[in-house]
Write a protein that holds these residues in place. Structure first.
Motif, PDB file in Angstrom:
ATOM      1  N   PHE A 249       0.845  -1.198   0.000  1.00 28.83           N
ATOM      2  CA  PHE A 249       0.000   0.000   0.000  1.00 28.83           C
ATOM      3  C   PHE A 249       0.884   1.253   0.000  1.00 28.83           C
ATOM      4  N   HIS A 250       1.964   1.182   0.769  1.00 27.91           N
ATOM      5  CA  HIS A 250       2.888   2.315   0.845  1.00 27.91           C
ATOM      6  C   HIS A 250       3.538   2.586  -0.522  1.00 27.91           C
ATOM      7  N   GLU A 251       3.974   1.507  -1.190  1.00 24.26           N
ATOM      8  CA  GLU A 251       4.572   1.650  -2.539  1.00 24.26           C
ATOM      9  C   GLU A 251       3.577   2.269  -3.513  1.00 24.26           C
ATOM     10  N   ILE A 252       2.336   1.815  -3.434  1.00 26.84           N
ATOM     11  CA  ILE A 252       1.289   2.333  -4.331  1.00 26.84           C
ATOM     12  C   ILE A 252       1.076   3.825  -4.062  1.00 26.84           C
ATOM     13  N   ARG A 253       1.031   4.178  -2.789  1.00 24.62           N
ATOM     14  CA  ARG A 253       0.918   5.576  -2.363  1.00 24.62           C
ATOM     15  C   ARG A 253       2.029   6.439  -2.941  1.00 24.62           C
ATOM     16  N   GLU A 254       3.264   5.952  -2.741  1.00 20.24           N
ATOM     17  CA  GLU A 254       4.420   6.711  -3.222  1.00 20.24           C
ATOM     18  C   GLU A 254       4.360   6.863  -4.738  1.00 20.24           C
TER      19      GLU A 254
ATOM     20  N   VAL B  67      -7.719  13.572 -10.359  1.00 17.54           N
ATOM     21  CA  VAL B  67      -8.266  12.625  -9.376  1.00 17.54           C
ATOM     22  C   VAL B  67      -8.949  11.427 -10.047  1.00 17.54           C
ATOM     23  N   PHE B  68      -9.490  11.624 -11.256  1.00 11.37           N
ATOM     24  CA  PHE B  68     -10.100  10.486 -11.958  1.00 11.37           C
ATOM     25  C   PHE B  68      -9.024   9.450 -12.305  1.00 11.37           C
ATOM     26  N   LYS B  69      -7.930   9.937 -12.876  1.00 17.03           N
ATOM     27  CA  LYS B  69      -6.844   9.026 -13.285  1.00 17.03           C
ATOM     28  C   LYS B  69      -6.170   8.394 -12.078  1.00 17.03           C
ATOM     29  N   ALA B  70      -5.919   9.203 -11.074  1.00 18.05           N
ATOM     30  CA  ALA B  70      -5.196   8.705  -9.899  1.00 18.05           C
ATOM     31  C   ALA B  70      -5.984   7.606  -9.199  1.00 18.05           C
ATOM     32  N   LEU B  71      -7.284   7.810  -9.066  1.00 12.26           N
ATOM     33  CA  LEU B  71      -8.098   6.836  -8.337  1.00 12.26           C
ATOM     34  C   LEU B  71      -8.091   5.483  -9.041  1.00 12.26           C
ATOM     35  N   GLU B  72      -8.227   5.494 -10.361  1.00 12.55           N
ATOM     36  CA  GLU B  72      -8.217   4.226 -11.099  1.00 12.55           C
ATOM     37  C   GLU B  72      -6.867   3.523 -10.957  1.00 12.55           C
ATOM     38  N   PHE B  73      -5.798   4.302 -11.082  1.00  6.38           N
ATOM     39  CA  PHE B  73      -4.451   3.743 -10.934  1.00  6.38           C
ATOM     40  C   PHE B  73      -4.313   3.054  -9.568  1.00  6.38           C
ATOM     41  N   ILE B  74      -4.748   3.737  -8.525  1.00  5.90           N
ATOM     42  CA  ILE B  74      -4.574   3.209  -7.160  1.00  5.90           C
ATOM     43  C   ILE B  74      -5.425   1.951  -6.942  1.00  5.90           C
ATOM     44  N   VAL B  75      -6.684   2.000  -7.340  1.00  5.90           N
ATOM     45  CA  VAL B  75      -7.575   0.858  -7.102  1.00  5.90           C
ATOM     46  C   VAL B  75      -7.091  -0.373  -7.879  1.00  5.90           C
ATOM     47  N   GLU B  76      -6.690  -0.176  -9.133  1.00  6.55           N
ATOM     48  CA  GLU B  76      -6.206  -1.316  -9.928  1.00  6.55           C
ATOM     49  C   GLU B  76      -4.937  -1.905  -9.320  1.00  6.55           C
ATOM     50  N   ALA B  77      -4.053  -1.049  -8.826  1.00  6.45           N
ATOM     51  CA  ALA B  77      -2.816  -1.540  -8.202  1.00  6.45           C
ATOM     52  C   ALA B  77      -3.129  -2.325  -6.927  1.00  6.45           C
TER      53      ALA B  77
ATOM     54  N   PRO C  54      -1.324  -8.395  -1.049  1.00  6.16           N
ATOM     55  CA  PRO C  54      -1.711  -9.732  -0.577  1.00  6.16           C
ATOM     56  C   PRO C  54      -2.825  -9.708   0.474  1.00  6.16           C
ATOM     57  N   VAL C  55      -4.040  -9.557  -0.032  1.00 10.27           N
ATOM     58  CA  VAL C  55      -5.245  -9.641   0.788  1.00 10.27           C
ATOM     59  C   VAL C  55      -6.037 -10.829   0.259  1.00 10.27           C
ATOM     60  N   PHE C  56      -6.625 -11.588   1.168  1.00 10.18           N
ATOM     61  CA  PHE C  56      -7.338 -12.811   0.774  1.00 10.18           C
ATOM     62  C   PHE C  56      -8.769 -12.748   1.277  1.00 10.18           C
TER      63      PHE C  56
END
Lengths: 147, 77
Positions: free
Chosen positions: A69-74, A113-123, A129-131
């Motif tokens: 999550f941290h990597e995705i944030r960065e 914000v439209f582009k960023a949100l999609e990028f984050i959710v897809e990543a 690793p959530v199950f």
């Protein structure tokens, strides 16, 4: 602002609408923001072989997941002009119709914000690793796989 | 080397434990997986990725870390 410290993204149980509302309210003092965008993942009552999913029980490899999550944030702060970003994911049982993922991005302007949100959710869907154990109404279960 | 192996989701359901520690002398991840297969045969039919010290690795990777995790398909969100 980018925060170098690894945060704990996980919350026990469903993410309430009060929590989401409070998060929005907290941003009213940040007046450089002109646009927010929010993604809410909701547990779907899928019907599989005539059985209905009543809840998902989430577990995670928590240390690795928080690091991801941290990597995705960065990566998102690097790629997009964001003022702030918040991610919350449930652990434990979340019933059908309840919220299990809350992603909140803010920027001075809307297009980002439209582009960023999609990028984050897809990543998140691909790399963290959530199950998820999908519990049916008859208490049998199957394991969720992101498509 | 003393290694801790972590199991998650449907993998933990098969192994009936979330982690175990063992003294392992092999050098590759593939050797460790062979050992795990010898203990839990059903895992051969399961889909999983392997992480070493919280980074994904391949079967050809050398064992360098103390924590190896077997990760079933991701289902976040």
């Amino acid at each position: 602002m980018a925060d170098k410290k690894i945060k704990n993204v996980f919350r026990q149980g469903a993410i309430s609408s009060e929590f989401i509302g409070d998060s929005i309210a907290k941003h009213q003092t940040k007046t450089s923001i002109g646009a927010h965008n929010i993604f809410l993942g909701q547990v779907r009552a899928d019907v599989i072989d005539n059985k209905t999913v009543s809840a998902i029980e989430y577990t995670a490899y928590e240390d690795m997941a928080n690091a991801k999550f941290h990597e995705i944030r960065e990566a998102a702060f690097e790629k997009f002009e964001l003022t702030c970003m918040h991610i919350y994911h449930s652990l434990g049982t979340v019933k059908a119709g309840e919220i299990c993922l809350f992603v909140f991005v803010s920027s001075p302007r809307r297009k980002v914000v439209f582009k960023a949100l999609e990028f984050i959710v897809e990543a998140i869907k691909a790399d963290v690793p959530v199950f998820g154990k999908e519990i049916f109404e008859d208490e049998s279960h199957q394991w969720k796989v992101n498509s | 080397m003393l290694i801790t192996i972590k199991y998650f989701g449907q993998i933990a359901e098969v192994t009936q434990r979330e982690e175990e520690s063992l003294e392992f002398s092999g050098s590759l991840i593939s050797e460790l997986i062979e050992y795990i297969y010898s203990k839990y045969g059903i895992l051969k039919k399961k889909d999983f990725q392997i992480a070493q010290n919280q980074e994904l690795v391949s079967l050809e990777t050398k064992i360098s870390g103390k924590e190896i995790a077997l990760l079933p398909p991701f289902a976040g969100g």
